[in-house]
Design an enzyme around this catalytic site. Structure first.
Site, PDB file in Angstrom:
ATOM      1  N   ARG A 117      33.230  13.799  -8.376  1.00 29.02           N
ATOM      2  CA  ARG A 117      32.955  12.274  -8.151  1.00 29.02           C
ATOM      3  C   ARG A 117      33.745  11.723  -6.825  1.00 29.02           C
ATOM      4  O   ARG A 117      33.370  10.847  -6.260  1.00 29.02           O
ATOM      5  CB  ARG A 117      33.149  11.604  -9.339  1.00 29.02           C
ATOM      6  N   PHE A 176      22.459   8.194  -8.378  1.00 30.19           N
ATOM      7  CA  PHE A 176      22.677   9.548  -8.546  1.00 30.19           C
ATOM      8  C   PHE A 176      23.962  10.006  -9.120  1.00 30.19           C
ATOM      9  O   PHE A 176      24.811   9.107  -8.996  1.00 30.19           O
ATOM     10  CB  PHE A 176      22.035  10.587  -7.457  1.00 30.19           C
ATOM     11  N   GLU A 177      24.136  11.400  -9.665  1.00 32.63           N
ATOM     12  CA  GLU A 177      25.458  11.555 -10.209  1.00 32.63           C
ATOM     13  C   GLU A 177      25.851  10.525 -11.389  1.00 32.63           C
ATOM     14  O   GLU A 177      26.871  10.353 -11.723  1.00 32.63           O
ATOM     15  CB  GLU A 177      26.489  11.548  -9.181  1.00 32.63           C
ATOM     16  N   GLY A 178      24.927   9.874 -12.097  1.00 37.12           N
ATOM     17  CA  GLY A 178      24.994   9.224 -13.024  1.00 37.12           C
ATOM     18  C   GLY A 178      24.828   7.787 -12.797  1.00 37.12           C
ATOM     19  O   GLY A 178      25.514   7.447 -12.053  1.00 37.12           O
TER      20      GLY A 178
END
Length: 572
Positions: A268, A388-390
């Protein structure tokens, strides 16, 4: 630093873990020297290429020559150990490098980030020596480009519901079937980290696999036509009876969900770094525009409303940088659990980036709306960050529910004290002390900060206690039903995010003052002041609305609109 302590989880208990907060992490001289060379190379290569980035966006295509140049710069080996021809960067240095790419072009940062942040990070974190020997050198040079294959048409934020399957054969190999969507680098990647169910039934567990494009049955679909980040390549990846060698199982069988989440948490700071770089570019554009444009016979930078925008953009960027670098430090230090901090940094960075580009475009006026200028492309490129990425909504729920679980475990231990009277006495004693602290503030340690920051430290200490009180009250009232109270969870998550952002900024400026002195840090102290006062107002509002709110009215109105199929009023 206590590697077994979760800084964010302790906030839900009203505790600020000072040993993990202070001193603020900095780069070593060796890291500074290496980063200096990397950044100089990036600047030299990317400077003056704005027209090329615009062309890549319009044609939705980065040229093979450009990607080869990125490989030659060593950008595909940033996090790979030096013994495998990589650069060997830790999370802090990696995030700072992606930041430099993000200053120039989001698609470029994403092409590199999809490879390093998530595409091959699983190999770094969970690969065995044989797997690393086989792939790392090729991945470091870019001979192989990596991609991360988790998302499916029916499994986005709900990653556990993947339909792709891997069936184990008698010889230990696996047969992989399924389709993954929205895979960055998909059209030209040679190496995939793939997640698939390895047990039958809806509750089947996932496992992770290292899959080569060269394996028979692996194919990529056409490039997706996207709103933003158009220069980066995105496609579906289909697996049709693909035979995966037994040696290519990544980590333990059945541990795929945990592996996927660990990869995303660890990566992240790459996304956060890209946001910081883009924000710094936007602030540069905004200062140039406001200093050069005149209205009513004055530079628009002379107007207070423009000054306000510039100042708050700067606060957003400084605070984001403080939080993202802190989370990267937790990763580098081997802290066991920093998933909540990583989620908070993703939310804060992506939303701060959105505010900053919106204000930069506003300062540019009509020019900001024209494709001739870079603002509209940055807006389009930035919008995906909150998805994106959660998604930020899912990550907010994760932060709150993980915090509630921490509180619930504490209350469970208290309720079971009579199972072990000797141990139970200590638990009751600690619980009583915590309750006194939550109610009165007595027994709370003052944060060890310089005098200029004591006022702000007290605010964060007070609100950490308020978070603990409110969270415990919610857990006691709703018990397991708290899972369904999403508006409550959102407010609690927002308080947690503000606490993490504010405390990490406080730590950063505290370290700066100790080195430079308060007189030379008056602007940094102003940043702490501006953010803290705004955060205080937000936190106060969020906590008050846990008790008095309009959640029921919101739900009833939404249900009515959903039942109607849309807006149901008209003036005609």
């Amino acid at each position: 630093m206590d590697k077994n302590q979760s800084f964010a989880k302790n906030l839900f208990l009203g505790k600020i873990t000072e040993e993990n907060l202070f001193p603020y992490p900095s780069f070593t001289p060796e890291e500074q020297e290496l980063l200096g060379m990397l950044i100089e190379s990036i600047d030299k290569f990317l400077s003056g290429k704005e027209a090329m980035f615009k062309e890549f966006d319009e044609k939705a295509h980065q040229s093979p020559e450009f990607i080869n140049n990125l490989k030659e710069l060593g950008l595909f080996g940033l996090i790979i150990p030096e013994e495998y021809s990589g650069v060997g960067l830790g999370s802090k240095a990696y995030s700072r490098t992606i930041q430099q790419l993000g200053r120039y072009d989001a698609s470029t940062a994403l092409t590199v980030g999809a490879h390093c942040s998530i595409g091959m990070r699983g190999l770094l974190l969970f690969g065995n020596p044989e797997q690393k020997d086989k792939y790392f050198s090729k991945l470091a040079t870019g001979e192989m480009v990596a991609a991360f294959c988790l998302t499916e048409s029916g499994a986005g934020s709900d990653a556990a519901s993947v339909k792709t399957t891997a069936t184990k054969q008698e010889d230990g190999s696996w047969i992989l079937n399924g389709e993954k969507i929205w895979i960055t680098n998909g059209p030209f990647a040679d190496f995939f980290t793939v997640f698939a169910k390895t047990e039958s039934g809806e509750a089947g567990k996932m496992s992770a696999f290292l899959v080569e494009k060269a394996y028979q049955g692996v194919s990529s679909g056409p490039k997706e036509d996207k709103m933003g980040i158009r220069g980066s390549a995105t496609s579906t990846i289909t697996f049709s009876n693909v035979k995966i060698p037994a040696a290519n199982l990544l980590g333990e069988e059945g541990k795929g969900f945990k592996i996927a989440m660990h990869i995303l948490n660890s990566g992240r700071t790459g996304l956060g770094g890209g946001c910081i770089g883009a924000m710094k570019n936007c602030i540069k554009l905004a200062t140039e525009q406001s200093s050069n444009r005149k209205q009513f016979g004055k530079k628009i930078s002379d107007f207070m409303l423009i000054k306000e925008k510039i100042a708050l953009m700067t606060v957003d960027c400084f605070v984001t940088e403080s939080l993202v670098n802190f989370v990267a430090h937790l990763s580098d230090s081997g802290v066991n659990d920093y998933s909540m901090e990583a989620a908070a940094s993703k939310i804060f960075a992506t939303e701060a980036m959105w505010r900053v580009i919106d204000e930069a475009l506003q300062i540019a006026g009509g020019n900001g709306f024209m494709k001739e200028y870079p603002y509209e492309r940055i807006v389009r490129d930035s919008r995906i960050n909150r998805i994106f990425e959660g998604t930020n909504e899912i990550l907010r729920l994760y932060i709150a529910l993980t915090g509630f679980d921490t509180v619930g475990q504490k209350l469970k231990n208290v309720s079971n004290v009579f199972d072990d009277p000797i141990k139970g006495f200590g638990i009751l004693k600690d619980y009583a002390a915590d309750k006194v602290a939550q109610v009165t503030g007595v027994g709370v340690n003052e944060l060890n900060v310089v005098p200029e920051l004591v006022e702000f430290a007290e605010i964060y200490t007070d609100y950490a206690l308020a978070l603990a009180r409110s969270s415990e009250a919610l857990v006691k009232e709703y018990r397991k039903d708290i899972i369904g109270k999403q508006m409550m969870s959102k407010r609690v998550a927002n308080v947690t995010i503000d606490l993490l952002a504010g405390l990490t900024t406080l730590s950063r400026v505290n370290s700066m003052i100790k080195v430079k002195g308060a007189e030379d840090c008056h602007q940094e102290i102003m940043i702490v002041d501006l953010f803290t006062q705004a955060a205080k107002r937000r936190m106060n509002q969020s906590l008050r609305r846990l008790e008095k709110n309009e959640d029921l009215e919101i739900q009833l109105l939404a249900d009515s609109i959903l039942e109607n199929g849309g807006y149901k009023w008209d003036l005609l």
